[in-house]
Design an enzyme around this catalytic site. Structure first.
Site, PDB file in Angstrom:
ATOM      1  N   LYS A 277     118.848   3.625   9.794  1.00  0.00           N
ATOM      2  CA  LYS A 277     117.828   4.361   9.059  1.00  0.00           C
ATOM      3  C   LYS A 277     117.886   5.831   9.458  1.00  0.00           C
ATOM      4  O   LYS A 277     117.983   6.163  10.626  1.00  0.00           O
ATOM      5  CB  LYS A 277     116.438   3.797   9.373  1.00  0.00           C
ATOM      6  CG  LYS A 277     115.700   3.288   8.162  1.00  0.00           C
ATOM      7  CD  LYS A 277     114.286   2.892   8.466  1.00  0.00           C
ATOM      8  CE  LYS A 277     113.536   2.564   7.176  1.00  0.00           C
ATOM      9  NZ  LYS A 277     112.117   2.301   7.388  1.00  0.00           N
ATOM     10  N   GLU A 363     102.009 -11.659   4.806  1.00  0.00           N
ATOM     11  CA  GLU A 363     100.569 -11.587   4.602  1.00  0.00           C
ATOM     12  C   GLU A 363      99.917 -12.967   4.570  1.00  0.00           C
ATOM     13  O   GLU A 363      98.802 -13.155   5.081  1.00  0.00           O
ATOM     14  CB  GLU A 363     100.262 -10.848   3.293  1.00  0.00           C
ATOM     15  CG  GLU A 363     100.639  -9.373   3.303  1.00  0.00           C
ATOM     16  CD  GLU A 363     102.081  -9.119   2.900  1.00  0.00           C
ATOM     17  OE1 GLU A 363     102.484  -7.944   2.837  1.00  0.00           O
ATOM     18  OE2 GLU A 363     102.822 -10.117   2.657  1.00  0.00           O
ATOM     19  N   ARG A 391      98.705 -10.731  -1.929  1.00  0.00           N
ATOM     20  CA  ARG A 391      99.762 -11.694  -1.640  1.00  0.00           C
ATOM     21  C   ARG A 391      99.265 -12.881  -0.813  1.00  0.00           C
ATOM     22  O   ARG A 391     100.013 -13.830  -0.603  1.00  0.00           O
ATOM     23  CB  ARG A 391     100.901 -10.977  -0.899  1.00  0.00           C
ATOM     24  CG  ARG A 391     101.578  -9.906  -1.748  1.00  0.00           C
ATOM     25  CD  ARG A 391     102.358  -8.903  -0.902  1.00  0.00           C
ATOM     26  NE  ARG A 391     103.449  -9.478  -0.177  1.00  0.00           N
ATOM     27  CZ  ARG A 391     104.714  -9.494  -0.587  1.00  0.00           C
ATOM     28  NH1 ARG A 391     105.032  -8.992  -1.757  1.00  0.00           N
ATOM     29  NH2 ARG A 391     105.654 -10.008   0.168  1.00  0.00           N
TER      30      ARG A 391
END
Length: 614
Positions: A277, A363, A391
């Protein structure tokens, strides 16, 4: 940028030589850094997929072949290669390019992706449709290692391995989602399965064997377990995929031949690429978390350390409250689905590390995990964005509310969220929450009320939710202590005549502004459930008309609750509902978006005068 200037569609990549493709990747990286520095946006994730994106569009025949991105904040390079580079200066701005894939924006955007872990399911659906049509179309899903912590990704893998569709899943392994990855799968990928480790196994077997346990211990282990120690593909091969990798995701000389070969293969394929990243911009490489989402910055300096703002944000208010309440109650535990920094939990993790739980991008698990802790006498506080709470709806109903467990939801980013747009807007939580039995729902109008309602909800003996917006409030000072308010009781902020505003949460301030011009009353309801029906009755009986205000969709929201309550009391006072419209509100400047929805003071005043002229 001589190479990049020649690229208008992916077809323009095909004639380029390998050295030219490498030069193009370098130009793209420079362009992305310069562009995001001017507009703000997601930087580190996009720098990590430059070569991978170039290779995908070089090898595959897009848009006929489908590329499905998981968590679409890594698609800036994809946008540049598919005819949108000249509009990148409008990124995430009102009427500009979306920061995520958007089907209406380009035929190259195969699937909208603002939430994580959806790519494999969507790509499998596309690949299966192609198979039914007898098409040779190829479908590629790119999923990050952080997104692999969600159960949905494994549900899709399990299904895909038995479907025999022509699907390629690319695992972009960069040891980073937004917050640092957590969990057993992450450990599996990063500790045992890093590219360097795997290459060491393949290229220096004798040295590795010299460091392994004695042979008699190895003999006790099943063959599959031994294979799992040294072969990254075991897990994915068991799902029915042909595993390849890991390979260097920044090496076009490795990526392009590998993708060419895979494109010729039939059935489910799994390619493991290792990327970094922020690759190519040293500040982002050193601190990918800070450079995940950035505002405008100077390239030569980087993102400067944020100075203390004059007003704390609602997220910071929550973080302060969480630490204070944890100091006062040792039963409190903090839970987040991979959004530690975004949800304001950083200070809590430092003060109470043993009571902090990041469950990864999961979640559903987060809520049922909280329910289990509540069953054993803990007091869980789940910090979650409104858009991500969607979710875990079944778990909220079945595992928490049905059992009347004292789990508190601290719901951040309620209402519109600006640049992130409709995939991240918290437009629906009041509507989908208020129909659930046993659930207390509070909506604070300022910072001090937020602090008090958090305390009130936490001390409620049952499930509760406090929803608050992104950004700063009106600047109200916080009263020291963990004071509570009476549950289900609103307060009148202004006494007026004729018109009464029944306001919830963030729009109380706008109501007060308009009320001054109309000499109207303003009630800060505080609670959506239970509603203060005594206050509603008094306002209905002493005013000619009522106006409900909420930063939530009108249908099924707080205003609907007011209408239901008035009807139940046999009151038929004229009623105007103001809230978010029955459409997805696009990205842009928050103030502009509210104005377009008629929820700024001018819009509210105009709507009231039109409906209830004097």
């Amino acid at each position: 940028m001589p190479l990049l200037d020649r690229i208008h569609t992916p077809a323009d990549l095909k004639p380029l030589t390998r050295p030219e493709l490498k030069g193009l990747a370098a130009e793209l990286r420079t362009f992305i850094i310069d562009s995001v520095a001017k507009t703000g946006g997601h930087l580190a994730s996009n720098l990590g997929v430059v070569e991978l994106t170039v290779a995908l569009h070089y090898v595959f025949d897009t848009p006929a072949d489908r590329i499905v991105w998981d968590v679409g904040h890594q698609t800036y390079v994809h946008k540049c290669l598919t005819g949108r580079r000249e509009r990148m200066h409008t990124l995430r701005q009102t009427d500009g390019l979306s920061g995520f894939p958007k089907r209406e924006e380009s035929e190259y955007d195969a699937f909208v992706a603002g939430h994580s872990s959806t790519s494999i399911s969507a790509a499998l659906g596309m690949a299966t449709a192609a198979k039914l049509e007898g098409s040779e179309r190829r479908v590629v899903a790119i999923i990050g290692d952080g997104a692999m912590t969600a159960g949905m990704a494994f549900e899709a893998l399990n299904n895909a391995g038995a479907m025999d569709a022509n699907l390629l899943v690319i695992l972009n392994d960069n040891d980073m989602s937004i917050s640092a990855n957590v969990g057993a799968l992450n450990n599996y990928l990063t500790k045992l399965l890093s590219g360097r480790f795997y290459n060491a196994v393949r290229g220096a077997g004798d040295k590795l064997l010299a460091n392994l346990p004695p042979i008699h211990e190895l003999a006790k282990r099943a063959e599959e377990h031994l294979k799992g120690m040294v072969t990254p593909g075991t897990l994915f091969e068991e799902f029915g995929f042909n595993y390849l990798g890991p390979i260097d995701g920044h090496d076009l000389d490795a990526l392009i031949p590998t993708l060419h070969n895979i494109r010729q293969l039939k059935g489910p394929q799994f390619l493991h690429v290792v990327t970094q990243k922020g690759h190519g911009y040293s500040p982002a490489e050193a601190d990918p978390l800070r450079y995940h989402g950035v505002g405008k910055f100077k390239v030569e300096i980087g993102v400067e350390t944020r100075k203390a703002a004059g007003k704390p944000s609602y997220t910071e208010i929550f973080g302060q409250w969480l630490c204070d309440m944890a100091d006062a109650d040792e039963r409190l535990v903090g839970i987040t689905p991979a959004m530690c920094e975004g949800s304001g939990l950083t200070a809590f993790t430092e003060k109470h590390p043993q009571r902090y739980f990041d469950v990864g991008i999961a979640e559903q698990h987060a809520l049922t995990f909280a329910a289990g802790m509540a069953c054993e006498g803990k007091k869980p506080v789940v910090a979650i964005y409104s858009t991500f709470l969607q979710r875990a709806y079944d778990q909220l109903i079945h595992d928490i509310a049905l059992q009347d467990l004292p789990v508190m939801l601290a719901i951040d980013r309620a209402g519109l969220v600006g640049a992130d747009g409709p995939t991240h807007a918290g437009a629906f939580d009041l509507s989908f929450l208020r129909c659930i039995p046993n659930l207390l729902i509070a909506a604070p109008s300022d910072e001090n009320e937020c602090y008090q309602l958090l305390s009130t909800a936490y001390r409620h003996d049952g499930p509760s939710a406090v929803r608050y917006p992104r950004g700063i409030g009106v600047g109200a000072s916080i009263t020291p202590g963990l004071e509570t308010v009476a549950i289900g009781r609103g307060v009148v902020r202004r006494e007026g005549r004729r018109i009464a505003f029944i306001a919830f949460g963030s729009l109380v301030a706008a109501a007060l502004s308009v009320a001054e011009k109309l000499d109207a009353s303003v009630a800060d309801m505080r609670f959506v459930k239970p509603l203060d029906t005594d206050l509603l009755r008094r306002l209905a009986e002493t005013h000619d008309a009522l106006v409900t205000l909420e930063e939530n969709v009108i249908m099924g929201g707080a205003g609907a609750a007011v209408a239901e309550a008035l009807a139940a009391m046999g009151l038929t006072q004229p009623l105007l509902h103001l809230g978010l419209p029955d459409r997805f509100v696009e990205h842009g400047d928050p103030a502009t978006l509210l104005a377009r929805c008629g929820l700024d003071p001018a819009g509210i005043e105009a709507a009231v005068r039109a409906r209830f002229p004097e």
